[in-house]
Design a protein around this motif. Structure first.
Motif, PDB file in Angstrom:
ATOM      1  N   PHE A 140       0.816  -1.181   0.060  1.00 41.34           N
ATOM      2  CA  PHE A 140       0.010  -0.068   0.128  1.00 41.34           C
ATOM      3  C   PHE A 140       0.685   1.299  -0.049  1.00 41.34           C
ATOM      4  O   PHE A 140       1.798   1.245   0.641  1.00 41.34           O
ATOM      5  N   GLY A 141       0.536   2.210  -0.785  1.00 42.37           N
ATOM      6  CA  GLY A 141       1.250   3.392  -0.835  1.00 42.37           C
ATOM      7  C   GLY A 141       1.461   4.437   0.140  1.00 42.37           C
ATOM      8  O   GLY A 141       2.255   5.263   0.429  1.00 42.37           O
ATOM      9  N   GLY A 142       0.546   4.216   1.171  1.00 36.96           N
ATOM     10  CA  GLY A 142       0.491   4.784   2.306  1.00 36.96           C
ATOM     11  C   GLY A 142       1.542   4.615   3.377  1.00 36.96           C
ATOM     12  O   GLY A 142       1.556   5.029   4.706  1.00 36.96           O
ATOM     13  N   GLU A 168      -2.178  12.428  -3.194  1.00 40.07           N
ATOM     14  CA  GLU A 168      -3.172  12.611  -2.021  1.00 40.07           C
ATOM     15  C   GLU A 168      -3.801  14.147  -2.074  1.00 40.07           C
ATOM     16  O   GLU A 168      -3.094  15.051  -2.717  1.00 40.07           O
ATOM     17  N   ARG A 171      -1.190  17.272  -1.976  1.00 39.50           N
ATOM     18  CA  ARG A 171       0.115  16.811  -2.072  1.00 39.50           C
ATOM     19  C   ARG A 171       0.611  15.634  -3.020  1.00 39.50           C
ATOM     20  O   ARG A 171      -0.480  14.700  -3.072  1.00 39.50           O
ATOM     21  N   SER A 280     -11.892   1.078  -3.150  1.00 37.82           N
ATOM     22  CA  SER A 280     -10.702   0.613  -2.017  1.00 37.82           C
ATOM     23  C   SER A 280      -9.473   1.063  -2.521  1.00 37.82           C
ATOM     24  O   SER A 280      -9.289   1.897  -3.502  1.00 37.82           O
ATOM     25  N   PRO A 309     -13.682  10.046  -0.980  1.00 41.34           N
ATOM     26  CA  PRO A 309     -15.112  10.007  -0.985  1.00 41.34           C
ATOM     27  C   PRO A 309     -15.760  11.595  -0.777  1.00 41.34           C
ATOM     28  O   PRO A 309     -16.612  11.811  -1.253  1.00 41.34           O
ATOM     29  N   ALA A 501     -10.211   4.266   9.966  1.00 38.23           N
ATOM     30  CA  ALA A 501     -10.636   4.402   8.479  1.00 38.23           C
ATOM     31  C   ALA A 501     -10.415   3.229   7.638  1.00 38.23           C
ATOM     32  O   ALA A 501     -10.128   3.152   6.453  1.00 38.23           O
ATOM     33  N   LYS A 533     -13.232   7.776  11.678  1.00 37.28           N
ATOM     34  CA  LYS A 533     -12.233   6.773  11.374  1.00 37.28           C
ATOM     35  C   LYS A 533     -12.770   5.372  12.006  1.00 37.28           C
ATOM     36  O   LYS A 533     -12.146   4.452  11.856  1.00 37.28           O
ATOM     37  N   ARG A 563       5.041   8.088  11.782  1.00 40.62           N
ATOM     38  CA  ARG A 563       4.721   8.744  10.297  1.00 40.62           C
ATOM     39  C   ARG A 563       5.843   8.258   9.370  1.00 40.62           C
ATOM     40  O   ARG A 563       5.630   7.857   8.382  1.00 40.62           O
ATOM     41  N   PRO A 568       1.956   7.512   6.989  1.00 44.15           N
ATOM     42  CA  PRO A 568       0.978   8.415   7.180  1.00 44.15           C
ATOM     43  C   PRO A 568      -0.391   7.636   7.608  1.00 44.15           C
ATOM     44  O   PRO A 568      -1.295   8.151   8.282  1.00 44.15           O
ATOM     45  N   VAL A 569      -0.669   6.601   6.877  1.00 48.01           N
ATOM     46  CA  VAL A 569      -1.699   5.771   7.111  1.00 48.01           C
ATOM     47  C   VAL A 569      -2.050   5.360   8.198  1.00 48.01           C
ATOM     48  O   VAL A 569      -3.204   5.119   8.929  1.00 48.01           O
ATOM     49  N   LYS A 573      -1.726  10.332  15.815  1.00 48.41           N
ATOM     50  CA  LYS A 573      -1.516  12.031  16.014  1.00 48.41           C
ATOM     51  C   LYS A 573      -1.698  12.343  17.610  1.00 48.41           C
ATOM     52  O   LYS A 573      -1.551  13.326  17.817  1.00 48.41           O
TER      53      LYS A 573
HETATM   54  N1  COA Z   1      -0.543   7.001  -0.177  1.00 47.33           N
HETATM   55  C1  COA Z   1       0.039   7.879   0.511  1.00 47.33           C
HETATM   56  N2  COA Z   1      -0.577   8.286   1.635  1.00 47.33           N
HETATM   57  C2  COA Z   1      -1.743   8.142   1.973  1.00 47.33           C
HETATM   58  C3  COA Z   1      -2.520   7.142   1.215  1.00 47.33           C
HETATM   59  C4  COA Z   1      -1.703   6.741  -0.110  1.00 47.33           C
HETATM   60  N3  COA Z   1      -2.245   5.689  -0.792  1.00 47.33           N
HETATM   61  N4  COA Z   1      -3.659   6.886   1.685  1.00 47.33           N
HETATM   62  C5  COA Z   1      -3.755   7.597   2.517  1.00 47.33           C
HETATM   63  N5  COA Z   1      -2.558   8.340   2.855  1.00 47.33           N
HETATM   64  C6  COA Z   1      -2.325   9.313   3.838  1.00 47.33           C
HETATM   65  C7  COA Z   1      -3.412  10.286   3.916  1.00 47.33           C
HETATM   66  O1  COA Z   1      -3.203  11.588   3.054  1.00 47.33           O
HETATM   67  C8  COA Z   1      -3.488  10.879   5.403  1.00 47.33           C
HETATM   68  O2  COA Z   1      -2.245  12.202   5.382  1.00 47.33           O
HETATM   69  P1  COA Z   1      -2.349  12.976   6.454  1.00 47.33           P
HETATM   70  O3  COA Z   1      -2.159  12.578   7.636  1.00 47.33           O
HETATM   71  O4  COA Z   1      -1.185  13.965   5.647  1.00 47.33           O
HETATM   72  O5  COA Z   1      -3.635  13.857   6.251  1.00 47.33           O
HETATM   73  C9  COA Z   1      -3.050   9.767   6.224  1.00 47.33           C
HETATM   74  O6  COA Z   1      -2.610   8.778   5.400  1.00 47.33           O
HETATM   75  C10 COA Z   1      -4.481   9.238   6.989  1.00 47.33           C
HETATM   76  O7  COA Z   1      -5.067   8.816   5.740  1.00 47.33           O
HETATM   77  P2  COA Z   1      -6.728   8.060   6.280  1.00 47.33           P
HETATM   78  O8  COA Z   1      -6.856   7.767   7.741  1.00 47.33           O
HETATM   79  O9  COA Z   1      -7.256   7.680   4.945  1.00 47.33           O
HETATM   80  O10 COA Z   1      -7.613   9.695   6.427  1.00 47.33           O
HETATM   81  P3  COA Z   1      -8.058  10.827   5.595  1.00 47.33           P
HETATM   82  O11 COA Z   1      -8.219  12.042   6.362  1.00 47.33           O
HETATM   83  O12 COA Z   1      -7.095  11.074   4.404  1.00 47.33           O
HETATM   84  O13 COA Z   1      -9.442  10.315   4.673  1.00 47.33           O
HETATM   85  C11 COA Z   1     -11.316   9.190   4.550  1.00 47.33           C
HETATM   86  C12 COA Z   1     -10.496  10.070   5.460  1.00 47.33           C
HETATM   87  C13 COA Z   1     -12.453   8.543   5.457  1.00 47.33           C
HETATM   88  C14 COA Z   1     -11.863   9.987   3.530  1.00 47.33           C
HETATM   89  C15 COA Z   1     -10.407   7.867   3.963  1.00 47.33           C
HETATM   90  O14 COA Z   1      -9.909   7.155   4.946  1.00 47.33           O
HETATM   91  C16 COA Z   1     -11.128   7.086   3.151  1.00 47.33           C
HETATM   92  O15 COA Z   1     -11.667   7.153   1.984  1.00 47.33           O
HETATM   93  N6  COA Z   1     -11.517   5.737   3.676  1.00 47.33           N
HETATM   94  C17 COA Z   1     -11.932   4.693   2.838  1.00 47.33           C
HETATM   95  C18 COA Z   1     -11.687   3.278   3.429  1.00 47.33           C
HETATM   96  C19 COA Z   1     -11.086   2.420   2.463  1.00 47.33           C
HETATM   97  O16 COA Z   1     -10.874   2.617   1.218  1.00 47.33           O
HETATM   98  N7  COA Z   1     -10.510   1.392   3.325  1.00 47.33           N
HETATM   99  C20 COA Z   1      -9.989   0.363   2.546  1.00 47.33           C
HETATM  100  C21 COA Z   1     -10.531  -1.166   2.972  1.00 47.33           C
HETATM  101  S1  COA Z   1     -11.993  -1.435   2.400  1.00 47.33           S
END
Ligand code: COA
Ligand code: AMP
Length: 630
Positions: A140-142, A168, A171, A280, A309, A501, A533, A563, A568-569, A573
């Motif tokens: 996963f990219g995060g 994202e 950024r 997803s 979303p 999340a 989340k 982080r 970041p995922v 915090k």
């Molecule tokens: N690459 C790099 N960074 C990523 C990433 C990726 N693929 N996916 C998430 N991140 C980063 C986000 O930018 C965020 O960074 P930040 O702390 O700088 O803001 C951090 O990881 C946390 O991400 P997330 O927990 O997803 O929070 P969010 O505030 O960006 O988004 C939602 C909240 C609810 C909109 C989002 O979590 C979402 O769409 N969830 C759907 C869940 C999902 O698809 N789950 C998969 C299993 S079914």
């Protein structure tokens, strides 16, 4: 036949049931039997069959007249891009990339790590790897470089296929420096990397090691599908466990094809040719099973959505896509709906779109709270189906089999076990308990086709994590109960896994990071309830004697460390400095009690607690950051 008939048919003749389901797959050599129990309690399926994943997901549809049908729709509101790929085009692209990998020496059984954002090339890469019998592991990219390095060392890939960047909101995440850092950190070095350049942030290539995605395919012969044994791994997907070392879940080829294909009609109620969408990421199991493999194996059209979303550009994006492409079944995590509901509680965006083609919404990945379910039902006017499964199983353990029978929904329950799963609730001694009694959720062995036969390079860990606690059963790690009607309820994890999340994370892994801070003597990470989340990680640290730096400085460093080292995922915090952690007299940290205090839930004072006064100190500390207000 209704659900009960189908479930009973499986139970009375599992072998016949799965051999029947296997008929829908194109085998190079048909298996002579389904279950191989010669090495019980480790089981395999379709061991003596020969088959290819990519052939079943791509080539057979071209041969069968679906060449012009759209296989993949790419919709990226974050970059303002849309495109489609037909099955015939997909076959061409996959065969060429597979040819390039083969030309560079990748063969059956070699591992290839894929580190890609949500672009169709991620699916092309996965399919190309399985086409030649190699084994992919998508990361996963995060995740941060360190997490990627851990996976490189465990999977020991011959090659890595990566995108130059992910995007994202607000950024661009340059993947290449993360990739370079990970390779630097890892002891295992891949022989070469293939880099898919994106215009948002093209990467500099290291001469001799890195090859451009297009250049590497130039002039190569397209590769044919390589048949593999039914139990040959199609992929490894790492997931969080109790410790920092992720578990490499192995997915066997034959069972994966048979089971996923079966789910598309029976659970998700779509016919070949229809549009199915799972919002997803390819880095998670939902992305593997329901963005890439199942829809393609079944001859559906799948959607690769690169966006969020909300905010890309608004809370109507999901509805636009459902209308624009005629999505019939839609799958996402409850957290996505909570995000939309928060932004657009009255559903103003919903009204702008024609969602009449949608037949059902499917939620999984975390607990679906009743508020979210009711809101979604009211807005979309379709059944909202909660279903429960795990990276380990790859497909639904309990759900509502909409293509067989729409069972009455009981909010809060993912409904009933699917054929293949004999789900039982056990007490600590491993004895089945009666209806409505809470216990550990276990599945009587063998697990059905498509589920994990073992962990990559870690059979002892597989036995210890899943099989030893309750002999004869697979331990799911979830606790819950079954009611009088046979409906299952998932209440909590029994280990250190939390769900943020919809992302599965290990508090143990975060504790390992915090413990490395020079000023930290002791620490605990727990998952606290969060409205958006579901859960959020929260760290508690006790400082080494004599450290008297400002606490804010230390906690900021801790947040940065998680982080940088997990990614970041992790969404880490919240960190608090406390004098002491509550423990039992034998020294075990009372994490579950801390969770109860943070979430304002009633709890019984643990009988073995060493010093109850510490709980008040924890409560006061939590109150300083707005928790445990009572
Ligand atoms: N690459 C790099 N960074 C990523 C990433 C990726 N693929 N996916 C998430 N991140 C980063 C986000 O930018 C965020 O960074 P930040 O702390 O700088 O803001 C951090 O990881 C946390 O991400 P997330 O927990 O997803 O929070 P969010 O505030 O960006 O988004 C939602 C909240 C609810 C909109 C989002 O979590 C979402 O769409 N969830 C759907 C869940 C999902 O698809 N789950 C998969 C299993 S079914
Ligand atoms: P993952 O492996 O990331 O799919 O996470 C699996 C875990 O997520 C399960 O063991 C559960 O703890 C949780 N989970 C998944 N789906 C559900 C659901 N429908 N209801 C409750 N918890 C779920």
């Amino acid at each position: 036949m209704g659900y009960k008939d189908v479930y009973d048919a499986w139970k009375s003749d599992p072998e016949g049931f799965w051999m029947g389901a296997a008929e829908a797959i194109d085998w190079d050599r048909k298996p002579s039997k389904a279950l191989n129990d010669s090495n019980a309690p480790l089981y395999e399926w379709f061991t003596d069959g020969m088959v290819n994943t990519c052939y079943n997901a791509v080539d057979r549809h071209v041969a069968g007249g679906r060449g012009e049908q759209t296989a993949i729709i790419y919709d990226s509101p974050i970059t303002g891009t849309k495109s489609t790929i037909s099955y015939a085009q997909l076959q061409e692209r996959v065969a060429l990339l597979a040819g390039a990998l083969q030309a560079k020496g990748v063969t059956k059984g070699d591992r290839v790590i894929i580190y890609m954002p949500m672009v169709p090339e991620a699916l092309v890469a996965m399919l190309a790897v399985t086409r030649i019998g190699a084994i992919h592991s998508v990361v996963f990219g995060g995740f941060a470089a360190n997490e990627l390095a851990v996976r490189i060392d465990d999977a020991a890939p011959k090659a890595i296929i990566a995108g130059s960047c992910g995007i994202e909101p607000g950024r661009v995440v340059a993947y290449k420096p993360l990739l370079d850092g990970a390779i630097e950190m890892a002891s295992h070095k891949p022989e070469f990397c293939v880099i898919f350049q994106r215009e948002q942030s093209p990467a500099e290539l290291i001469v001799g090691r890195d090859f451009d995605w297009n250049d590497v395919q130039e002039g190569v012969a397209p590769a044919d599908c390589v048949p593999v044994e039914g139990d040959h791994p199609a992929y490894i997907l790492y997931t969080s466990g109790t410790t920092g070392a992720p578990k490499g879940v192995v997915r066997p080829t034959g069972g994966h094809l048979v089971a996923l294909n079966w789910t598309m009609k029976n659970i998700y109620n779509v016919d070949p040719g229809e549009v199915f969408w799972a919002a997803s990421d390819v880095g998670w199991v939902v992305g593997h099973s329901y963005i890439c493999y199942a829809p393609l194996i079944h001859g559906n059209t799948t959607i690769v959505f690169e966006g969020k979303p909300i905010g890309t550009p608004d809370a109507g994006t999901f509805w636009r896509i459902i209308e624009e492409y005629g999505v019939k079944s839609f799958f996402t995590a409850p957290t996505a709906f909570r995000a939309i509901k928060r932004e657009d509680p009255k559903g103003e965006f919903v009204k702008k779109y024609d969602l009449s083609g949608l037949r059902g919404l499917y939620l999984a990945g975390e607990r679906a709270d009743p508020d979210t379910i009711h809101w979604a039902e009211e807005m979309l006017k379709v059944p909202v189906i909660d279903h429960w499964w795990q990276t380990e199983t790859g497909w639904t353990i309990a759900g509502n089999p909409m293509g067989i029978e729409h069972l009455p929904i009981k909010t809060g329950s993912p409904t009933v076990p699917m054929p293949g799963y004999d789900v039982q609730i056990l007490d600590e001694g491993g004895n089945p308990v009666g209806a409505d009694t809470l216990g550990a959720i276990a599945i009587k062995l063998p697990l059905p086709p498509g589920t994990l036969p073992t962990l990559w390079n870690a059979e002892a860990r597989f036995r210890k994590s899943y099989l030893e606690h309750f002999p004869g059963y697979y331990e799911t790690g979830d606790a819950g109960y079954i009611d009088e009607d046979g409906y299952l309820y998932i209440m909590a994890r029994t280990d250190d896994v939390i769900n943020v999340a919809g992302h599965r994370l290990s508090t143990g892994a975060m504790e390992e990071v915090l413990a490395n801070h020079p000023d930290v003597a002791e620490c605990a990470v727990i998952g606290v309830a969060d409205e958006l989340k579901g859960q959020l990680p929260m760290g508690f640290v006790c400082l080494t004697k004599g450290v008297n730096r400002p606490h804010g400085e230390i906690t900021a460093e801790l947040v940065k460390m998680v982080r940088d080292q997990i990614g970041p995922v992790a969404a880490f915090k919240l960190a608090l400095v406390v004098d002491r952690l509550p423990k039992t007299r034998s020294g075990k940290i009372l994490r579950a009690t801390m969770v109860k205090i943070a979430d304002n839930q009633e709890f019984k004072l643990p009988a073995t607690i060493d010093d109850p006064a510490i709980l008040d100190e924890i409560r006061v500390a939590l109150q300083t950051i707005g928790y445990a207000k009572g």
